[in-house]
Design a protein around this motif. Structure first.
Motif, mmCIF file in Angstrom:
data_model
loop_
_atom_site.group_PDB
_atom_site.id
_atom_site.type_symbol
_atom_site.label_atom_id
_atom_site.label_comp_id
_atom_site.label_asym_id
_atom_site.label_seq_id
_atom_site.Cartn_x
_atom_site.Cartn_y
_atom_site.Cartn_z
ATOM 1 N N ASP A 80 0.834 -1.213 0.000
ATOM 2 C CA ASP A 80 0.000 0.000 0.000
ATOM 3 C C ASP A 80 0.864 1.256 0.000
ATOM 4 O O ASP A 80 0.554 2.243 -0.691
ATOM 5 N N VAL A 83 2.225 1.783 -3.471
ATOM 6 C CA VAL A 83 1.187 2.318 -4.361
ATOM 7 C C VAL A 83 0.984 3.810 -4.093
ATOM 8 O O VAL A 83 0.850 4.615 -5.034
ATOM 9 N N THR A 84 0.970 4.202 -2.822
ATOM 10 C CA THR A 84 0.816 5.624 -2.471
ATOM 11 C C THR A 84 1.933 6.458 -3.083
ATOM 12 O O THR A 84 1.692 7.548 -3.633
ATOM 13 N N GLU A 87 1.540 6.758 -6.914
ATOM 14 C CA GLU A 87 0.430 7.601 -7.372
ATOM 15 C C GLU A 87 0.714 9.096 -7.245
ATOM 16 O O GLU A 87 -0.095 9.917 -7.703
ATOM 17 N N SER A 105 -3.999 -3.763 -0.087
ATOM 18 C CA SER A 105 -5.391 -3.764 0.377
ATOM 19 C C SER A 105 -6.299 -3.031 -0.613
ATOM 20 O O SER A 105 -7.499 -3.330 -0.693
ATOM 21 N N ARG A 106 -5.718 -2.074 -1.370
ATOM 22 C CA ARG A 106 -6.505 -1.332 -2.360
ATOM 23 C C ARG A 106 -6.277 -1.834 -3.766
ATOM 24 O O ARG A 106 -7.214 -2.071 -4.525
ATOM 25 N N LYS A 107 -5.025 -2.009 -4.115
ATOM 26 C CA LYS A 107 -4.674 -2.391 -5.482
ATOM 27 C C LYS A 107 -3.223 -2.820 -5.520
ATOM 28 O O LYS A 107 -2.481 -2.641 -4.548
ATOM 29 N N SER A 108 -2.820 -3.377 -6.628
ATOM 30 C CA SER A 108 -1.421 -3.712 -6.866
ATOM 31 C C SER A 108 -0.755 -2.569 -7.632
ATOM 32 O O SER A 108 -1.428 -1.644 -8.106
ATOM 33 N N LYS A 111 -2.187 -2.490 -11.089
ATOM 34 C CA LYS A 111 -3.478 -1.785 -11.162
ATOM 35 C C LYS A 111 -3.257 -0.279 -11.052
ATOM 36 O O LYS A 111 -3.939 0.506 -11.755
ATOM 37 N N ALA A 112 -2.316 0.145 -10.222
ATOM 38 C CA ALA A 112 -2.008 1.574 -10.120
ATOM 39 C C ALA A 112 -1.512 2.102 -11.457
ATOM 40 O O ALA A 112 -1.870 3.221 -11.875
ATOM 41 N N ASP A 115 -4.324 2.563 -13.704
ATOM 42 C CA ASP A 115 -5.122 3.734 -13.304
ATOM 43 C C ASP A 115 -4.417 5.051 -13.601
ATOM 44 O O ASP A 115 -4.953 6.122 -13.291
ATOM 45 N N ILE A 315 -1.607 -3.592 7.552
ATOM 46 C CA ILE A 315 -2.863 -4.150 7.049
ATOM 47 C C ILE A 315 -2.825 -5.666 7.221
ATOM 48 O O ILE A 315 -1.852 -6.326 6.830
#
Length: 382
Positions: A80, A83-84, A87, A105-108, A111-112, A115, A315
């Motif tokens: 996580d 990913v933060t 982004e 917990s939100r995405k891999s 996936k980021a 997105d 998490i």
């Protein structure tokens, strides 16, 4: 032996297997439980599954899959955090390919990237540094993962960035160390291990002497093992011979690659750039003291955790996922409730189904054909 096919010779393998059977017959007299040998490294796990080695062995011998896959033990919270960072609009986030699909917990990270995040796969930290040179107006972060095997390359990259004063490059450091990990396993009341196949590539850096405490204090035999099928079989034979003879020593089957003293230049770079963290969180194993490293204050300019705001969240894994139990050797991958159904390489719930060194991925890819089919195909050099 000089060539790969020599390490896959079925005739030589048969000779070693015959002796393994003889030794195990002697050891097994009067035993009430299997002989449990942990292969620490995920590379060994894949060799064992790919070549059908477990199925060739006497019933007495049971391999226990260890936590030697650095992507597999990465906790969901650190994914996580990655990913933060990825982004952030000013960031180019770079990573090895096997970390792209590890679920957070939100995405891999994959996936980021889909997105809109600028996530790029690289083959080395030097590739990431090259991207930083070409993009001076962007912040380039390298997702630094791995045991002592990969620490030297990131350390050398930091030293190069420091020498050139490249200020838009940093590491999100998740490097971990093998010795505290093995100590935590040995201290676990849930396991009754009889011996170890020690990690080959890590030992190439740190040498063999660091494992002496396993034999001396915990009275467990350990053999540093190579990765070809005959390497694994010979290493197992060496461990069994120690058990049969009542010895507990550190032996080095992988002497063609692993020097006793390790790689002095690599160790010097590690000591220069990194210092131990007080503790580091592991998936399935919890917090282990001094098992991770961070950059020394001298190189704080290249520490993404100091340069950017990182949440550092913790998490819990999904309730259905049993990666922790597999990592600790308490269950086999097929015993996981979601193995091969809700959790597959295409739709992974846990990291062990993603990584090229994960026990679940190895079981999924290589555990569905017969021993005869696997052995004939892979020992022929497929």
């Amino acid at each position: 032996m000089k060539y790969v096919d020599e390490f896959r010779d079925p005739v030589r393998a048969g000779i070693v297997l015959e002796d393994i059977s003889r030794i195990s017959d002697r050891i097994g007299r009067g035993r009430s439980r299997p002989l449990q040998i942990m292969e620490v490294c995920g590379g060994h796990t894949h060799s064992i599954f790919r070549y059908g080695i477990q199925d060739m062995l006497p019933d007495l011998i049971e391999f226990v899959h260890g936590p030697g896959c650095p992507v597999c033990v990465l906790p969901m919270g650190r994914v996580d955090d990655a990913v933060t960072l990825a982004e952030r609009p000013e960031v180019i986030f770079t990573t090895f390919g096997d970390a792209m699909r590890v679920p957070g917990s939100r995405k891999s990270l994959l996936k980021a990237k889909a997105d809109g995040a600028d996530v790029r796969m690289v083959y080395s930290p030097l590739d990431a540094l090259a991207i930083a040179r070409k993009n001076p107006d962007r912040q380039v972060i390298f997702f630094a993962l791995g045991f002592e095997t990969t620490m030297p390359s990131t350390a050398m990259t930091v030293l190069e960035a420091h020498a050139e004063q490249i200020r838009n490059f940093s590491l999100f450091c998740n490097h971990i160390t093998i010795i505290p990990t093995m100590t935590a396993i040995l201290e676990s009341p849930d396991l009754r291990l009889d011996g170890f196949l020690g990690p080959g590539h890590v030992s190439m850096v740190i040498g063999t002497g660091v494992y002496e405490f396993i034999a001396r204090h915990y009275h467990k035999p350990i053999t540093i093992a190579g990765f070809e099928p005959l390497d694994v079989l010979q290493s197992l034979w060496m461990v069994l011979r120690q058990i049969d003879e009542g010895r507990c020593e550190v032996e080095n089957q992988y002497g063609r690659v692993v020097p006793a003293a390790g790689n002095v230049i690599a160790l010097r770079a590690i000591a220069e750039v990194y210092e131990p963290r007080e503790f580091f969180e592991w998936r399935g194993l919890g917090s282990i003291d001094h098992s991770g490293v961070r950059l020394r204050d001298k190189y704080a300019l290249f520490d993404a955790e100091q340069k950017f705001a990182v949440p550092n969240v913790r998490i819990a894994d999904p309730m259905a996922c049993q990666c922790g139990e597999v990592l600790k050797g308490l269950i086999k991958p097929r015993q996981c409730r979601v193995f091969g159904t809700a959790c597959t390489p295409e739709t992974p719930l846990g990291s062990l189904m993603v990584s090229t060194e994960g026990a679940c991925a190895a079981t999924y890819h290589y555990g569905r054909t017969t021993t005869a089919e696997r052995t004939a195909e892979t020992m022929a050099g497929a």
